[in-house]
Design an enzyme around this catalytic site. Sequence first.
Site, PDB file in Angstrom:
ATOM      1  N   SER A 316      77.812  -1.968  27.719  1.00  0.00           N
ATOM      2  CA  SER A 316      79.078  -1.733  27.051  1.00  0.00           C
ATOM      3  C   SER A 316      80.276  -2.090  27.932  1.00  0.00           C
ATOM      4  O   SER A 316      80.402  -3.210  28.403  1.00  0.00           O
ATOM      5  CB  SER A 316      79.120  -0.275  26.590  1.00  0.00           C
ATOM      6  OG  SER A 316      80.187  -0.022  25.738  1.00  0.00           O
ATOM      7  N   GLU A 327      83.545 -14.153  35.518  1.00  0.00           N
ATOM      8  CA  GLU A 327      84.071 -15.375  34.912  1.00  0.00           C
ATOM      9  C   GLU A 327      85.483 -15.714  35.365  1.00  0.00           C
ATOM     10  O   GLU A 327      86.026 -16.751  34.961  1.00  0.00           O
ATOM     11  CB  GLU A 327      84.024 -15.252  33.384  1.00  0.00           C
ATOM     12  CG  GLU A 327      82.606 -15.212  32.821  1.00  0.00           C
ATOM     13  CD  GLU A 327      82.575 -15.237  31.299  1.00  0.00           C
ATOM     14  OE1 GLU A 327      83.657 -15.395  30.678  1.00  0.00           O
ATOM     15  OE2 GLU A 327      81.480 -15.106  30.716  1.00  0.00           O
ATOM     16  N   LYS A 343      75.130  -4.634  25.222  1.00  0.00           N
ATOM     17  CA  LYS A 343      75.880  -3.872  24.219  1.00  0.00           C
ATOM     18  C   LYS A 343      77.235  -4.545  24.021  1.00  0.00           C
ATOM     19  O   LYS A 343      78.151  -4.335  24.788  1.00  0.00           O
ATOM     20  CB  LYS A 343      76.039  -2.430  24.705  1.00  0.00           C
ATOM     21  CG  LYS A 343      77.083  -1.605  23.968  1.00  0.00           C
ATOM     22  CD  LYS A 343      76.690  -1.311  22.538  1.00  0.00           C
ATOM     23  CE  LYS A 343      77.606  -0.252  21.943  1.00  0.00           C
ATOM     24  NZ  LYS A 343      79.026  -0.605  21.958  1.00  0.00           N
TER      25      LYS A 343
END
Length: 491
Positions: A316, A327, A343
Amino acid sequence: MAEKKVVRYKLVKHKWPDEIKAERDRRKKRFAVVAACICCFVAGYFVHTVVGSSSVQNDEDFEKLASIYEIMKNDFYFGKDIENLDETLLNGAIFGMVESGGDRHTAYMLPAEAKEFTSSMEGSFVGIGVRYYSIDENTFIVDKVLKNSPAEEAGVQAKDQIYAVNGTVCQNMKLDDIEKLIKGKEGSDVEIELIRDGKHITKTMARRAVSGTVFSEIRGNTGLITLDSFADTSSDEFHAHLEDLKACKQLVLDLRNNGGGYLNAAQEIASYLIPSDDVIFKEKTKSEDPVVYYALDYPKYTFEQIVVIVNEDTASAAEVLAAALAENKHLNVTLVGTQTYGKGTVQVPLTFKDGSYLKYTVAQWLTPSDTCIDGVGITPDVEVKLDEAITIGAPDIEDEVFKADTVNVAAKSVQLYLKFLGYPVDRSDEYFSLQSSKALAMFQKAEGLTADGKIHAETIEKLISCVVKQWRLHEVYDTQLTKALEIANGR
């Protein structure tokens, strides 16, 4: 371990086998009450209060439902044996409707469950500010002391043994028993007798509200932060710990077993590390274009290298943070560990007047590169697994006994535990071999048990206790943390 019940199965870094099994069983059987583990709320957590009566019976689309309800309520023979029949029927219909949607992250909670769930997201509790774990029912060890807590001020240290609380010796107890002794009314005193280096010392502290989702320490030039969840207090806690680590050149961020929480907390925490206006995540609903969430104009803390540790229970909002860091083109980030949970959906809560509520999925979130990780997870740059004895579930055999030369449900776990502890087993599958039985007899003799070489519940409990002790005392077994520190320091 912290006094807060919601983290009872959520130890720093990793959980031992019986805890992992308990959590995973709870996910499968009671997904409505998994707290932060598989829940991710939109920023600014909001609550709707439902007012007025249902119009179900006036809607012809629900005529069948209303008819069945009346029949079950008035004519069903066994209804006479059901206490609060109206409430039972209504809740049953709601549970069935919600579950039929097929989304395990959408759930209806009864008032008691809803209260436990929401309190788990607060991040603070009334206590003295320690997290502790058990070696056995007589040995409870302080794992972490919370920052700015009564325990820290009183000089309580990690590795102290909790011997007694308010004069009650901690013997033949479970973690919940210790929790009940330590918790109490805010402002009240609690006396803790500790054992440190073989000597008994006593500390008296006044209970107060403390926050406990973030922990940190310094290893040379490397700061190590363990982030347990994304609760109301987590962003402020994270900032305070970053202040303590701002002289460090490298940062290791441990997100293992972090089941997530509030998305706005993830955005705020990321904003301390990611340049302002860089993308943190995106949110995609059924009908609208994705909403982009950017790094906020927060104080920035820079590190030459950031290493993030993840595992199968990183979920999550924890995955939001891991992906945002990994990233970002301005940062030097390496992910270490195992594939994350996966998730990638967003829930919002709807609270009813009786205290029950529905949390339901309204969107998916995407990484800055538009990647959906739902059901897939995030693959680490460097895969590192722990010894299987640490991660395997503990077998529940109750009163069963298994002898050598049998295939049984406990054999794999028992043989892995024995191997971890250095005993000469010859396999680690579901077949309990003669050699493994001899190794088990050696273990039983060493631990004062009946050395019959058979698998008993008592033997399994003792095996797990010894594995936990080894795991806690020797960091070398934490191969994921070891690798993260090596990468952080350029080795």
